[in-house]
Scaffold this motif. Structure first.
Motif: not given
Length: 119
Positions: A34-35, A37, A42, A44, A46
């Protein structure tokens, strides 16, 4: 364009640049860093694991694992892919209609081509 239904991304890019599949969500240990993308911009994202759900009609189903855009940090802004991203479909459809010289029409839930040979 009316009520927008977010689509579920099946891939993401991790902090090392590795492309990750939604099938890898929930594995222990996680096979990504993580994180995460969007694979095309770019923004972010989840990791959303598979989850049991119940439809509005009371029918049980399983929502598949997927990646979703992370919420914007600025209040009042909805999350959207960055400019130029291939997954920013609403902007792409508007651009097609705008540049079509009247040969494509954008409705609330559709893009219609007005070329006689494509009807």
């Amino acid at each position: 364009m009316g009520e927008r239904q977010p689509f579920k991304m099946r891939q993401a890019r991790d902090a090392t640049g590795l492309v990750v599949s939604a099938r890898q969500i929930g594995q222990k240990p996680e096979p990504f860093t993580r994180p995460l993308r969007c694979p095309y911009c770019e923004h972010e994202v989840t990791a959303q694991p598979e989850q049991p759900r119940v439809s509005t009609k009371g029918k049980a189903f399983t929502r598949g694992a997927h990646f979703a855009l992370a919420k914007e940090k600025e209040k009042g802004r909805t999350a959207e892919h960055l400019a130029g991203c291939a997954l920013r479909t609403d902007h792409t459809l508007h651009a097609i209609a705008r540049r079509s010289q009247g040969l494509a029409e954008l409705g609330p839930r559709y893009l219609q081509t007005l070329w006689p040979c494509l009807r």
